[in-house]
Write a protein that holds these residues in place. Sequence first.
Motif, PDB file in Angstrom:
ATOM      1  N   ASN A 235       0.817  -1.221   0.000  1.00  0.00           N
ATOM      2  CA  ASN A 235       0.000   0.000   0.000  1.00  0.00           C
ATOM      3  C   ASN A 235       0.847   1.267   0.000  1.00  0.00           C
ATOM      4  O   ASN A 235       0.327   2.361   0.237  1.00  0.00           O
ATOM      5  CB  ASN A 235      -0.923   0.004   1.213  1.00  0.00           C
ATOM      6  N   GLY A 236       2.137   1.118  -0.244  1.00  0.00           N
ATOM      7  CA  GLY A 236       3.003   2.281  -0.391  1.00  0.00           C
ATOM      8  C   GLY A 236       3.504   2.881   0.910  1.00  0.00           C
ATOM      9  O   GLY A 236       4.085   3.970   0.900  1.00  0.00           O
ATOM     10  N   VAL A 237       3.282   2.185   2.025  1.00  0.00           N
ATOM     11  CA  VAL A 237       3.766   2.678   3.325  1.00  0.00           C
ATOM     12  C   VAL A 237       5.057   1.945   3.638  1.00  0.00           C
ATOM     13  O   VAL A 237       5.077   0.718   3.739  1.00  0.00           O
ATOM     14  CB  VAL A 237       2.731   2.435   4.438  1.00  0.00           C
ATOM     15  N   ARG A 238       6.140   2.720   3.765  1.00  0.00           N
ATOM     16  CA  ARG A 238       7.454   2.117   4.005  1.00  0.00           C
ATOM     17  C   ARG A 238       7.614   1.804   5.488  1.00  0.00           C
ATOM     18  O   ARG A 238       7.538   2.690   6.333  1.00  0.00           O
ATOM     19  CB  ARG A 238       8.566   3.072   3.564  1.00  0.00           C
ATOM     20  N   PRO A 239       7.818   0.536   5.843  1.00  0.00           N
ATOM     21  CA  PRO A 239       8.000   0.194   7.264  1.00  0.00           C
ATOM     22  C   PRO A 239       9.219   0.896   7.850  1.00  0.00           C
ATOM     23  O   PRO A 239      10.267   0.988   7.193  1.00  0.00           O
ATOM     24  CB  PRO A 239       8.209  -1.324   7.243  1.00  0.00           C
TER      25      PRO A 239
ATOM     26  N   LEU B 197      11.829   1.383  11.398  1.00  0.00           N
ATOM     27  CA  LEU B 197      12.540   0.449  12.268  1.00  0.00           C
ATOM     28  C   LEU B 197      11.624  -0.159  13.322  1.00  0.00           C
ATOM     29  O   LEU B 197      11.745  -1.336  13.673  1.00  0.00           O
ATOM     30  CB  LEU B 197      13.716   1.173  12.945  1.00  0.00           C
ATOM     31  N   ILE B 198      10.655   0.648  13.799  1.00  0.00           N
ATOM     32  CA  ILE B 198       9.720   0.156  14.813  1.00  0.00           C
ATOM     33  C   ILE B 198       8.842  -0.950  14.225  1.00  0.00           C
ATOM     34  O   ILE B 198       8.536  -1.948  14.891  1.00  0.00           O
ATOM     35  CB  ILE B 198       8.866   1.303  15.373  1.00  0.00           C
ATOM     36  N   SER B 199       8.441  -0.786  12.970  1.00  0.00           N
ATOM     37  CA  SER B 199       7.625  -1.808  12.309  1.00  0.00           C
ATOM     38  C   SER B 199       8.389  -3.124  12.209  1.00  0.00           C
ATOM     39  O   SER B 199       7.859  -4.204  12.519  1.00  0.00           O
ATOM     40  CB  SER B 199       7.226  -1.346  10.901  1.00  0.00           C
ATOM     41  N   TRP B 200       9.633  -3.030  11.760  1.00  0.00           N
ATOM     42  CA  TRP B 200      10.463  -4.226  11.658  1.00  0.00           C
ATOM     43  C   TRP B 200      10.649  -4.876  13.023  1.00  0.00           C
ATOM     44  O   TRP B 200      10.579  -6.102  13.165  1.00  0.00           O
ATOM     45  CB  TRP B 200      11.824  -3.870  11.057  1.00  0.00           C
ATOM     46  N   ASN B 201      10.905  -4.040  14.025  1.00  0.00           N
ATOM     47  CA  ASN B 201      11.132  -4.568  15.368  1.00  0.00           C
ATOM     48  C   ASN B 201       9.922  -5.329  15.891  1.00  0.00           C
ATOM     49  O   ASN B 201      10.056  -6.351  16.578  1.00  0.00           O
ATOM     50  CB  ASN B 201      11.488  -3.435  16.335  1.00  0.00           C
TER      51      ASN B 201
ATOM     52  N   LEU C 152      15.933  -6.608   7.007  1.00  0.00           N
ATOM     53  CA  LEU C 152      15.896  -5.203   7.442  1.00  0.00           C
ATOM     54  C   LEU C 152      17.106  -4.459   6.891  1.00  0.00           C
ATOM     55  O   LEU C 152      16.992  -3.341   6.368  1.00  0.00           O
ATOM     56  CB  LEU C 152      15.888  -5.169   8.976  1.00  0.00           C
ATOM     57  N   ARG C 153      18.293  -5.087   6.980  1.00  0.00           N
ATOM     58  CA  ARG C 153      19.513  -4.457   6.452  1.00  0.00           C
ATOM     59  C   ARG C 153      19.422  -4.276   4.945  1.00  0.00           C
ATOM     60  O   ARG C 153      19.838  -3.249   4.402  1.00  0.00           O
ATOM     61  CB  ARG C 153      20.735  -5.321   6.797  1.00  0.00           C
ATOM     62  N   GLU C 154      18.892  -5.303   4.253  1.00  0.00           N
ATOM     63  CA  GLU C 154      18.773  -5.228   2.796  1.00  0.00           C
ATOM     64  C   GLU C 154      17.867  -4.084   2.351  1.00  0.00           C
ATOM     65  O   GLU C 154      17.977  -3.605   1.220  1.00  0.00           O
ATOM     66  CB  GLU C 154      18.240  -6.550   2.260  1.00  0.00           C
ATOM     67  N   ASN C 155      16.963  -3.650   3.221  1.00  0.00           N
ATOM     68  CA  ASN C 155      16.042  -2.554   2.901  1.00  0.00           C
ATOM     69  C   ASN C 155      16.588  -1.199   3.339  1.00  0.00           C
ATOM     70  O   ASN C 155      15.831  -0.231   3.464  1.00  0.00           O
ATOM     71  CB  ASN C 155      14.688  -2.805   3.557  1.00  0.00           C
TER      72      ASN C 155
END
Length: 942
Positions: free
Chosen positions: A208-212, A214-218, A240-243
């Motif tokens: 949906n075009g929303v970039r996660p 760091l909190i999202s990944w966590n 996470l690093r690859e992004n």
Amino acid sequence: MSSCCCCAIPSASNSNSSLPGHPSLLRAKSLSPLHRLPSRIPTTHSSPHCTAQATCPVNSRYLPKVAVLFDETPHSKARSYAKLISSHCRSQRWSDVISVLASMIADGATPDRFLLPKILKACSELQEWETAATVHGYVITAPLEVDIVVGNSLVDMYSKCGDITSARAVFDRMPVRDVVSWTALVNAYADAGLLDVALAMFQSMRENGVRPDLISWNALISGFARKGETGMALLLLDELRENGLQPGTNSWNGVVSGLVQNGCFDDALEIFRQMCLHVKPNAVTIASILPACSGLTALNLGQELHSYVIRNGMKMNVFVGGSLIDMYLKCGKSGFAERVFADLEIRNVPVWNALIAAYADEDKMSEALDLLDLMQKDGFVPTVITYNTFIAAYARRGQKDEAFKFLFEIIRKGLKPNVVSMNALTSGFHHSGLNDEALDLFREMQLPKLFSTRCSSVLIGMLDVIIQPNAVTINSILSVCADLKLHHFGKEVHGFVLRNSFESNVFVSSALIDMYAKCCDMSSATKVFHGMKDKNVVSWNVLMAGHNHNEHPEAALKLYLEMLEQNFVPSSITLMILLLSCSNIMALRLGRELHSCIEKGRPDGCPLTLASTLINMYAKCGSIKDAKLVFDCVTEKDLVIWNAMMAGYSLHRMTTDALSLFKQMEQSGIKPDHITFTAILSACNQEGFVDEGWKLFKMMEDFYGVSPTLEHFTCMVDMLGTAGLLEESLDLIRRIPFRPDACLWATLLKACRLHSNYEIGERAARALFELEPRNALNHIVLYNIFAMSGLWDSASTMRNALRDQGLKMVDISSWIEIGSAIHSFKSGDSTHPEMETILAMWNKLADGMSKVGYVPQNVVFCDQGEVDPFTCYHTEKLAVCLGIISLRANIPIRVSKNVRMCIDCHSSIKFISKIEDRDIFITDGCFYHHFRDGTCSCRDKW
């Protein structure tokens, strides 16, 4: 989604919208919980004790400030109330937030979009669902639901209250969503253990075009880690690093904390080590990893972490302090724990609870009660958590009346017992052997009735609410069913799980697998496993352990290959289970491969638990030299390591080495325990060591302070019986302070078979018939004793009794490792693809043995031409034949069998070892046999 909203979110259709500002909405009957809140605020200063009660949501010292606020204009009133609510939020006085909100509404002021998130935060912290629903009703009619900040707060609040349906409904109604909105919902699904949905939501956010951020990944990483999915958590860390993001301290903290919560302490320490190579640990890291030190009693590492806190000037807050206190107490350093507690500038109820819980866990109830008294004198009010600690401790000790008294204290203080209270009782009762009481509680906690049962002689009071069992409750009850082999009741619990949608919880499903496996229903266990959508390492481990428990080690090893194919990373527990599988079937090659994997994955050395398992595996697979090598490589040996090596020497009848090792252990300062004496007394079960065995047995309690158990008396009976001292064995049985069990009588019966003593053998057998009426093996051993003594009439009577009662032998199986394959042979099963070749080899060997004096010692057919139930099905002979066919002449043949070898198999394999000039190792679940040049290491005493 509208239908879902109607169910989950308060409707605004009943509101009276004729009055401006919507104050009538907050006074409406449907919103009565919030409307009643002002009446709960004390209006008089009765006593300090009264104002400290947990039932009062606000302290009376705040009332003068509130009274002053009442004399202001509506807008200034709202601002003043907002300031007071904000102050309470900063101080985390959540009950005061709700009370001030009630006063605010009663005074005609209403919260705005900036204040509502703080109020919803208080609702989530207090689990005040009704108040939260009321506030939501106001949000809908204001209307403020379109506000993204308020919408995010609602999603977060419903998530933390455990109502994911309502959280999703709010999310779907939001016209605009940002990364906070998506993250809140991802976190909600992850917290609920719905990892597939959480991952799908995370992907949908990106689509949906929303970039996660760091909190999202966590949120996603910690969710997988909490469920024990370490491999997936680490993969997400790499992604996470690859992004283009760098994992922060919180990212690593989520993995460490999740592993610790799942009891994967070794893995948590390994991840912590990796973390230190990338980022600097913070106070949260230290508070998260210290419980791993507690679980492993790793005092040195815990002290290093304490030093790290001091060196880096970290503030000794209640979280780090609480973890340090717990670590020191678990490591037996109560003085250090008390010093940390005394040095804390700020204490709170959780820190007091931690210290109390630590003493209670150590069974120091007097000290725990003293701390409870000091806590109250220091002005702190015990919470339900405090009382639950005492409930759990007393339940674990089997003191059910004391446990129920503390449950009554919760009710008397105006607090509400919760599901944790009931879980503390059920798990504690199970731990102390009060399984009937645990089962009663499971039934009764669902019924709002008078809580007076056979569980307690004390009238507890009226529980005015149904306390629904949660996943922890289910796990405890399934453990009871597993231990008592209550298959039928376990199936009823399974039905409850399905009706209440607990099957998605990986730990509940794993407990079901464990229950079915221990009830010998591997079909149902496997069905539950394959029905799991969200497997983790724990679920794989439980099924593999179940196969071992049901004597299907080859199935456990096969399952391990499937586990690797599905990209699961084995844990330390996995490796221990697999090493046990290798031990059970003498799969030395595979055991060595697993050892290699352990060394590659842990370059700093394997944990002591794995080292002891490796020693056991090598010993049982016939390689005592490799076992000693592992033992010598362990620099800091604990008692378990010493015991494992001693047990290995005992297994190989290396009595002199075992006694020498015992002396070395004493010199190293390690104090022996009951397991040590089981190993060393078993080692003395040889000619010439009876006096040494008696000496050690007498020194157990007099010198070492270890009280002899039934197991130690069984070792002595075995030692005396093997030496031919059968009358002395019987006399010892008469004098032991325990009721003899089946194992003790079976040991005596075995000795009677060795020495053909049918008189004492018959006494032992009769006792076994009462204890194990369905065990055919006891009848067969007595039959052999009669037959060897020439008492054929008695032998015939025993054979007829066996047939008349319809008793059957257990399924006899033997295993052999050939290359990378495990071959199994089961009694009555001739489906092995090389059976013709194997039988041809046996005929060849039989011809050769007959020429050197071999005479079969078992009758194969009875008068009617049927297979005699007393004959051995010779599965180990078939395995040995396959070994001769498939293995090079210089490679030892290693066979494992699940029941004791019969006389004929033992005799014939001695002949085979001489004819073929082969080393043949056979373990039969009772003894270890090394056949070489026509002799056996057991000296024909097995």
